[in-house]
Design an enzyme around this catalytic site. Structure first.
Site, mmCIF file in Angstrom:
data_model
loop_
_atom_site.group_PDB
_atom_site.id
_atom_site.type_symbol
_atom_site.label_atom_id
_atom_site.label_comp_id
_atom_site.label_asym_id
_atom_site.label_seq_id
_atom_site.Cartn_x
_atom_site.Cartn_y
_atom_site.Cartn_z
ATOM 1 N N ASP A 38 -9.434 4.675 -0.731
ATOM 2 C CA ASP A 38 -9.068 5.862 -1.509
ATOM 3 C C ASP A 38 -10.293 6.474 -2.176
ATOM 4 O O ASP A 38 -10.455 6.392 -3.397
ATOM 5 C CB ASP A 38 -8.007 5.492 -2.552
ATOM 6 C CG ASP A 38 -6.714 5.020 -1.903
ATOM 7 O OD1 ASP A 38 -6.510 5.308 -0.704
ATOM 8 O OD2 ASP A 38 -5.916 4.368 -2.583
ATOM 9 N N THR A 61 -5.515 5.313 4.967
ATOM 10 C CA THR A 61 -6.168 6.497 4.383
ATOM 11 C C THR A 61 -5.194 7.312 3.534
ATOM 12 O O THR A 61 -3.970 7.244 3.711
ATOM 13 C CB THR A 61 -6.695 7.423 5.510
ATOM 14 O OG1 THR A 61 -5.598 7.751 6.394
ATOM 15 C CG2 THR A 61 -7.798 6.770 6.307
ATOM 16 N N ARG A 92 0.899 8.922 4.017
ATOM 17 C CA ARG A 92 1.259 10.278 3.612
ATOM 18 C C ARG A 92 2.523 10.326 2.758
ATOM 19 O O ARG A 92 2.753 11.292 2.047
ATOM 20 C CB ARG A 92 1.424 11.135 4.886
ATOM 21 C CG ARG A 92 1.950 12.536 4.703
ATOM 22 C CD ARG A 92 1.044 13.387 3.828
ATOM 23 N NE ARG A 92 1.562 14.742 3.687
ATOM 24 C CZ ARG A 92 2.568 15.083 2.910
ATOM 25 N NH1 ARG A 92 3.204 14.181 2.184
ATOM 26 N NH2 ARG A 92 2.965 16.352 2.836
ATOM 27 N N LYS A 93 3.349 9.307 2.859
ATOM 28 C CA LYS A 93 4.598 9.261 2.080
ATOM 29 C C LYS A 93 5.361 10.579 2.164
ATOM 30 O O LYS A 93 5.634 11.238 1.157
ATOM 31 C CB LYS A 93 4.342 8.915 0.612
ATOM 32 C CG LYS A 93 3.672 7.564 0.406
ATOM 33 C CD LYS A 93 3.606 7.214 -1.063
ATOM 34 C CE LYS A 93 2.912 5.904 -1.340
ATOM 35 N NZ LYS A 93 1.436 5.966 -1.135
ATOM 36 N N PHE A 94 5.724 10.949 3.380
ATOM 37 C CA PHE A 94 6.517 12.168 3.571
ATOM 38 C C PHE A 94 7.814 12.041 2.768
ATOM 39 O O PHE A 94 8.363 10.939 2.628
ATOM 40 C CB PHE A 94 6.850 12.352 5.057
ATOM 41 C CG PHE A 94 5.658 12.692 5.904
ATOM 42 C CD1 PHE A 94 5.159 13.985 5.930
ATOM 43 C CD2 PHE A 94 5.021 11.720 6.665
ATOM 44 C CE1 PHE A 94 4.052 14.301 6.710
ATOM 45 C CE2 PHE A 94 3.915 12.030 7.440
ATOM 46 C CZ PHE A 94 3.431 13.324 7.461
ATOM 47 N N ASN A 99 12.882 19.206 9.055
ATOM 48 C CA ASN A 99 12.153 20.337 9.613
ATOM 49 C C ASN A 99 10.790 20.528 8.944
ATOM 50 O O ASN A 99 9.810 20.870 9.594
ATOM 51 C CB ASN A 99 12.989 21.617 9.482
ATOM 52 C CG ASN A 99 12.319 22.777 10.174
ATOM 53 O OD1 ASN A 99 12.089 22.748 11.384
ATOM 54 N ND2 ASN A 99 11.955 23.797 9.403
ATOM 55 N N THR A 100 10.742 20.306 7.650
ATOM 56 C CA THR A 100 9.477 20.481 6.927
ATOM 57 C C THR A 100 8.484 19.369 7.267
ATOM 58 O O THR A 100 7.307 19.633 7.539
ATOM 59 C CB THR A 100 9.743 20.516 5.402
ATOM 60 O OG1 THR A 100 10.664 21.570 5.143
ATOM 61 C CG2 THR A 100 8.466 20.731 4.618
ATOM 62 N N ARG A 232 -8.892 -1.099 -4.310
ATOM 63 C CA ARG A 232 -10.009 -1.236 -5.237
ATOM 64 C C ARG A 232 -10.568 -2.652 -5.310
ATOM 65 O O ARG A 232 -11.753 -2.829 -5.609
ATOM 66 C CB ARG A 232 -9.584 -0.714 -6.619
ATOM 67 C CG ARG A 232 -9.513 0.812 -6.646
ATOM 68 C CD ARG A 232 -8.699 1.322 -7.814
ATOM 69 N NE ARG A 232 -7.262 1.074 -7.626
ATOM 70 C CZ ARG A 232 -6.317 1.398 -8.511
ATOM 71 N NH1 ARG A 232 -6.663 1.981 -9.634
ATOM 72 N NH2 ARG A 232 -5.043 1.157 -8.249
HETATM 73 P P1 5BU Z 1 -5.228 -0.476 -4.884
HETATM 74 O O1 5BU Z 1 -6.552 0.098 -5.161
HETATM 75 O O2 5BU Z 1 -5.283 -1.848 -4.172
HETATM 76 O O3 5BU Z 1 -4.311 -0.495 -6.084
HETATM 77 O O4 5BU Z 1 -4.596 0.553 -3.834
HETATM 78 C C1 5BU Z 1 -3.297 0.437 -3.337
HETATM 79 C C2 5BU Z 1 -3.057 1.460 -2.253
HETATM 80 O O5 5BU Z 1 -1.721 1.302 -1.759
HETATM 81 C C3 5BU Z 1 -3.155 2.907 -2.708
HETATM 82 O O6 5BU Z 1 -3.668 3.637 -1.598
HETATM 83 C C4 5BU Z 1 -1.741 3.331 -2.983
HETATM 84 O O7 5BU Z 1 -1.513 4.701 -2.729
HETATM 85 C C5 5BU Z 1 -0.958 2.490 -2.001
HETATM 86 N N1 5BU Z 1 0.382 2.126 -2.446
HETATM 87 C C6 5BU Z 1 0.631 1.352 -3.559
HETATM 88 O O8 5BU Z 1 -0.291 0.940 -4.253
HETATM 89 N N2 5BU Z 1 1.907 1.010 -3.881
HETATM 90 C C7 5BU Z 1 2.969 1.421 -3.168
HETATM 91 O O9 5BU Z 1 4.114 1.054 -3.455
HETATM 92 C C8 5BU Z 1 2.696 2.226 -2.022
HETATM 93 C C9 5BU Z 1 1.409 2.542 -1.692
HETATM 94 BR BR1 5BU Z 1 4.088 2.788 -1.009
#
Ligand code: 5BU
Length: 267
Positions: A38, A61, A92-94, A99-100, A232
């Site tokens: 991220d 990503t 992306r978590k649509f 349709n969108t 992270r």
């Molecule tokens: P972290 O830096 O390890 O906290 O990142 C976690 C990643 O997983 C980050 O990209 C979030 O958008 C993603 N994520 C999350 O943390 N928890 C969720 O429930 C979902 C996605 Br769905």
């Protein structure tokens, strides 16, 4: 029912092509680690992807946070996926009507379906979201994960929401091969959903913004998830990216091996 097959056994039996490729790749590279990169600069995203590439099965990503996004970024990511043998998952978590989301997946600036092997969707809009995404993704051999449980504190993804999400997956197994969740979701012997779990950290319990971390052991052995997603914890310190990727890869793989051993000795 708490028996766990190996990734190889699951690769052989799985009806979904995306899940089969993922399991085969996990066994080939001996990794169940996905790194969530991220970062907001193209060069940083590419350099982290190259550094962690040897240790991951999936690179995750958030393409819309990259300030200098261009088509070349996509081409370079695809080249790294080839070089290091990993799949690309655009988180992306649509969350809109069929349709969108169809347009959001295929078109616009990012053209996600053209390069992301895997993407995901909230189930809050109902099953039309899966149908819409499937019209674009299925012909391209893509796979979809549903958000059955989130890792963040106070998330509303529990109880009926989660169980109805699993029902939606059961009705759409051609495209949906698993979940983003915190626990194993299979209920029947003949079902094998892949669970990818975010919220994984070895050193801290949270981030002050609602994220909650569990260890690879808790996620894989105690909760039965298949892929650990770490962000992270790996790229947080730029000097330690490769070291941390290896550390989490080793922890995730050791947890998987422990789970398989425990399962075969109790079978
Ligand atoms: P972290 O830096 O390890 O906290 O990142 C976690 C990643 O997983 C980050 O990209 C979030 O958008 C993603 N994520 C999350 O943390 N928890 C969720 O429930 C979902 C996605 Br769905």
């Amino acid at each position: 029912m708490n028996t766990y097959k190996t990734y190889t056994e699951r690769a052989k039996q799985h009806p979904n092509a995306c899940a089969r490729s993922l399991f085969e790749l996990m066994e080939r590279k001996q990794t169940n680690l996905s790194v969530a990169v991220d970062v907001t600069k193209k060069s940083e995203l590419l350099s982290i992807a190259d550094a962690v590439g040897p240790y991951v099965c999936v690179l995750k990503t958030h393409i819309d946070i990259v300030e200098d996004f261009d088509q070349d970024l996509v081409q370079q990511l695809q080249a790294l996926a080839e070089k290091h043998d990993f799949l690309i998952f655009e988180d992306r978590k649509f969350a809109d009507i069929g349709n969108t989301v169809k347009h959001q997946y295929a078109h616009g600036v990012y053209k996600i379906a053209s390069w992301a092997h895997i993407t995901n969707a909230h189930t809050v809009p109902g099953e039309g979201i899966i149908k819409g995404l499937g019209e674009v993704g299925l012909p391209l051999g893509r796979g979809l994960l549903l958000l059955a449980e989130m890792s963040s504190k106070g998330a509303l993804t529990y109880g009926t929401y989660t169980s109805e999400s699993v029902e939606m997956a059961r009705r759409n197994k051609d495209f949906v091969f698993g979940f983003i969740a915190q626990h194993k979701m299979n209920e029947y012997d003949d079902e094998d959903f892949v669970v990818m779990a975010p919220g994984v950290g070895l050193d801290v319990k949270g981030d002050g913004l609602g994220q909650q971390y569990r260890t690879p052991h808790q996620v894989v052995v105690e909760s039965g998830c298949d892929v650990i997603i770490v962000g992270r914890g790996i790229y947080g310190n730029p000097d330690q990216v490769e070291y941390q990727a290896k550390r989490y890869r080793d922890a995730g793989w050791a947890a998987y091996q422990e789970r398989v051993r425990a399962s075969s000795s109790s079978a």
